[in-house]
Design a protein around this motif. Structure first.
Motif, mmCIF file in Angstrom:
data_model
loop_
_atom_site.group_PDB
_atom_site.id
_atom_site.type_symbol
_atom_site.label_atom_id
_atom_site.label_comp_id
_atom_site.label_asym_id
_atom_site.label_seq_id
_atom_site.Cartn_x
_atom_site.Cartn_y
_atom_site.Cartn_z
ATOM 1 N N MET A 25 0.837 -1.204 0.000
ATOM 2 C CA MET A 25 0.000 0.000 0.000
ATOM 3 C C MET A 25 0.869 1.250 0.000
ATOM 4 S SD MET A 25 -2.906 1.461 -0.150
ATOM 5 C CE MET A 25 -4.136 0.184 0.193
ATOM 6 N N VAL A 26 1.966 1.217 0.745
ATOM 7 C CA VAL A 26 2.887 2.350 0.767
ATOM 8 C C VAL A 26 3.473 2.589 -0.622
ATOM 9 C CG1 VAL A 26 5.102 3.175 1.669
ATOM 10 C CG2 VAL A 26 3.411 2.174 3.223
ATOM 11 N N LEU A 27 3.833 1.524 -1.317
ATOM 12 C CA LEU A 27 4.365 1.683 -2.672
ATOM 13 C C LEU A 27 3.385 2.430 -3.559
ATOM 14 C CD1 LEU A 27 6.040 -1.771 -3.479
ATOM 15 C CD2 LEU A 27 7.122 0.328 -2.666
ATOM 16 N N PHE A 28 2.135 2.060 -3.498
ATOM 17 C CA PHE A 28 1.107 2.732 -4.303
ATOM 18 C C PHE A 28 1.015 4.205 -3.959
ATOM 19 C CE2 PHE A 28 -3.362 4.206 -4.325
ATOM 20 C CZ PHE A 28 -3.555 4.293 -5.701
ATOM 21 N N LEU A 29 0.956 4.518 -2.675
ATOM 22 C CA LEU A 29 0.792 5.910 -2.257
ATOM 23 C C LEU A 29 2.047 6.740 -2.497
ATOM 24 C CD1 LEU A 29 -1.232 5.372 1.029
ATOM 25 C CD2 LEU A 29 -2.084 6.281 -1.138
ATOM 26 N N ALA A 30 3.204 6.107 -2.489
ATOM 27 C CA ALA A 30 4.450 6.815 -2.759
ATOM 28 C C ALA A 30 4.642 7.069 -4.255
ATOM 29 C CB ALA A 30 5.634 6.020 -2.218
ATOM 30 N N SER A 31 4.024 6.243 -5.077
ATOM 31 C CA SER A 31 4.235 6.299 -6.522
ATOM 32 C C SER A 31 3.308 7.308 -7.191
ATOM 33 C CB SER A 31 3.985 4.916 -7.139
ATOM 34 O OG SER A 31 2.593 4.653 -7.232
ATOM 35 N N ASP A 32 3.571 7.543 -8.469
ATOM 36 C CA ASP A 32 2.726 8.446 -9.254
ATOM 37 C C ASP A 32 1.339 7.876 -9.509
ATOM 38 O OD1 ASP A 32 4.895 10.099 -9.331
ATOM 39 O OD2 ASP A 32 5.359 9.802 -11.453
ATOM 40 N N GLU A 33 1.140 6.580 -9.233
ATOM 41 C CA GLU A 33 -0.175 5.971 -9.430
ATOM 42 C C GLU A 33 -1.239 6.622 -8.552
ATOM 43 O OE1 GLU A 33 -0.530 3.695 -11.827
ATOM 44 O OE2 GLU A 33 1.626 3.767 -12.191
ATOM 45 N N SER A 34 -0.828 7.194 -7.427
ATOM 46 C CA SER A 34 -1.784 7.794 -6.484
ATOM 47 C C SER A 34 -1.839 9.308 -6.625
ATOM 48 C CB SER A 34 -1.391 7.427 -5.048
ATOM 49 O OG SER A 34 -0.092 7.907 -4.736
ATOM 50 N N VAL A 35 -1.580 9.793 -7.823
ATOM 51 C CA VAL A 35 -1.377 11.225 -8.061
ATOM 52 C C VAL A 35 -2.543 12.104 -7.594
ATOM 53 C CG1 VAL A 35 -2.249 11.107 -10.441
ATOM 54 C CG2 VAL A 35 -0.610 12.915 -9.797
ATOM 55 N N MET A 36 -3.758 11.583 -7.573
ATOM 56 C CA MET A 36 -4.899 12.388 -7.134
ATOM 57 C C MET A 36 -5.529 11.862 -5.844
ATOM 58 S SD MET A 36 -5.086 15.002 -9.050
ATOM 59 C CE MET A 36 -6.726 15.702 -8.823
ATOM 60 N N CYS A 37 -4.745 11.150 -5.056
ATOM 61 C CA CYS A 37 -5.221 10.658 -3.761
ATOM 62 C C CYS A 37 -4.628 11.511 -2.651
ATOM 63 C CB CYS A 37 -4.806 9.197 -3.548
ATOM 64 S SG CYS A 37 -5.480 8.028 -4.727
ATOM 65 N N THR A 38 -5.458 12.149 -1.872
ATOM 66 C CA THR A 38 -4.968 12.886 -0.705
ATOM 67 C C THR A 38 -6.076 13.020 0.325
ATOM 68 O OG1 THR A 38 -3.579 14.762 -0.027
ATOM 69 C CG2 THR A 38 -5.503 15.268 -1.403
ATOM 70 N N ALA A 39 -5.690 13.258 1.562
ATOM 71 C CA ALA A 39 -6.614 13.430 2.696
ATOM 72 C C ALA A 39 -7.431 12.166 2.975
ATOM 73 C CB ALA A 39 -7.556 14.614 2.469
ATOM 74 N N GLN A 40 -6.915 11.001 2.581
ATOM 75 C CA GLN A 40 -7.664 9.757 2.703
ATOM 76 C C GLN A 40 -7.020 8.799 3.700
ATOM 77 O OE1 GLN A 40 -10.648 9.623 1.100
ATOM 78 N NE2 GLN A 40 -10.036 11.717 0.503
ATOM 79 N N GLU A 41 -7.834 7.857 4.166
ATOM 80 C CA GLU A 41 -7.353 6.770 5.015
ATOM 81 C C GLU A 41 -7.470 5.458 4.252
ATOM 82 O OE1 GLU A 41 -8.105 4.759 9.436
ATOM 83 O OE2 GLU A 41 -9.737 5.838 8.433
ATOM 84 N N PHE A 42 -6.373 4.744 4.125
ATOM 85 C CA PHE A 42 -6.340 3.457 3.424
ATOM 86 C C PHE A 42 -6.127 2.369 4.461
ATOM 87 C CE2 PHE A 42 -5.332 6.667 0.378
ATOM 88 C CZ PHE A 42 -5.917 6.247 -0.816
ATOM 89 N N ILE A 43 -7.176 1.580 4.708
ATOM 90 C CA ILE A 43 -7.151 0.560 5.751
ATOM 91 C C ILE A 43 -6.727 -0.774 5.155
ATOM 92 C CG2 ILE A 43 -8.540 -0.722 7.421
ATOM 93 C CD1 ILE A 43 -10.312 1.751 7.709
ATOM 94 N N VAL A 44 -5.696 -1.380 5.757
ATOM 95 C CA VAL A 44 -5.212 -2.691 5.347
ATOM 96 C C VAL A 44 -5.314 -3.601 6.572
ATOM 97 C CG1 VAL A 44 -3.324 -3.992 4.310
ATOM 98 C CG2 VAL A 44 -3.629 -1.575 3.727
ATOM 99 N N ASP A 45 -6.452 -4.269 6.727
ATOM 100 C CA ASP A 45 -6.692 -5.028 7.951
ATOM 101 C C ASP A 45 -7.382 -6.369 7.697
ATOM 102 O OD1 ASP A 45 -9.265 -4.251 7.286
ATOM 103 O OD2 ASP A 45 -9.825 -3.705 9.333
ATOM 104 N N ALA A 46 -7.413 -6.813 6.430
ATOM 105 C CA ALA A 46 -8.066 -8.069 6.066
ATOM 106 C C ALA A 46 -9.553 -8.040 6.389
ATOM 107 C CB ALA A 46 -7.384 -9.262 6.726
ATOM 108 N N GLY A 47 -10.121 -6.836 6.484
ATOM 109 C CA GLY A 47 -11.564 -6.719 6.697
ATOM 110 C C GLY A 47 -12.008 -6.776 8.136
ATOM 111 N N TRP A 48 -11.106 -6.486 9.063
ATOM 112 C CA TRP A 48 -11.456 -6.556 10.500
ATOM 113 C C TRP A 48 -12.423 -5.447 10.892
ATOM 114 C CZ3 TRP A 48 -7.975 -9.288 14.296
ATOM 115 C CH2 TRP A 48 -8.470 -9.226 15.608
#
Length: 258
Positions: free
Chosen positions: A234-257
């Motif tokens: 997930m960090v790779l995605f947010l660090a890369s240019d792929e996430s160019v228009m993503c900001t002020a968001q929360e990305f939860i990685v918890d296997a659906g807990w």
């Protein structure tokens, strides 16, 4: 990591300057390794000197550029900011900041003193703001950047047993959203990554018991262990240019807990 996964490469990360707090072990080490494997120029701080130095040697032995490690106690804000400044002068202004470091030591409400409160906040909350303050001028000069702040699923799920920790981790969303508007004017993205119960060596050694295993099986929608590399992706995605228009968001990685 299972051989059945075919994972993405991020060409935009090659040559990116990245600074990571708490990069020597656990989730942080997975992030350092993943970014180095993408060709990023990685620098990180930690108090685990031996583990951090071993990680750098391991990455270099695998054929990637060794990260720059500096010992730093994040409770010393002056030391943190001076380290960031020194590394930026050596490597170039940072493109990415990952505020990963934390300590989820258990404690009871009745046992918390003012001194203990201040110490936990000094580890789990305060460094993130001042790390942003230190990297922001360089990102503003570059007219681009990605800041990734780590929270925790624990406060979402009303987990007990460490109220100062959950207080600090819930505030990460306020930090992210509070900075996204101001820094967005400079094309700097600010996001939160929120891990579930990640099976690091520390978690397994200190906290995982049979009841914990039952909780994971009952609460996760996806069965199996949530591992540090899942967060690193997930960090790779947010660090890369792929996430160019993503900001002020929360990305939860918890296997659906949650």
């Amino acid at each position: 990591m299972s051989a059945t996964y075919q994972l993405a490469s991020y060409p935009s990360l090659k040559g990116k300057r990245v600074f990571i707090t708490g990069g020597g072990t656990g989730i942080g080490a997975a992030i350092v390794s993943a970014l180095a494997e993408q060709g990023a120029i990685v620098a990180f701080v930690d108090i685990a000197r031996d583990a951090s130095e071993a990680l750098c040697k391991q990455i270099a032995a695998a054929g990637f550029t060794a990260p720059s490690f500096r010992y730093c106690d994040l409770r010393d804000i002056g030391s943190l900011q001076n380290t960031i400044k020194e590394l930026a002068e050596q490597l170039g202004d940072f493109d990415v900041l990952v505020n990963n470091a934390a300590n989820d030591e258990r404690h009871k409400l009745e046992d918390v003193t003012q001194e203990y409160w201040d110490n936990r906040i000094a580890i789990n909350q305060r460094p993130s703001f001042f790390a942003v303050q230190a990297v922001a001028p360089g990102m503003i000069r570059k007219k681009a950047g990605s800041i990734i702040n780590f929270s925790s699923i624990s406060w979402h799920t009303s987990s007990g047993g460490f109220p100062v920790y959950t207080t600090a981790k819930s505030s990460v969303l306020g930090l992210t959203r509070g900075l996204a508007r101001d820094l967005g004017a400079h094309n700097i993205r600010v996001n939160t990554v929120t891990p579930g119960w990640v099976m690091t060596e520390r978690q397994i050694e200190l906290w995982l018991d049979e009841k914990g295993k039952e909780d994971i099986k009952r609460n996760q929608c996806l069965q199996g262990e949530l591992l540090p590399w899942h967060l690193a992706r997930m960090v790779l995605f947010l660090a890369s240019d792929e996430s160019v228009m993503c900001t002020a968001q929360e990305f939860i990685v918890d296997a659906g807990w949650a």
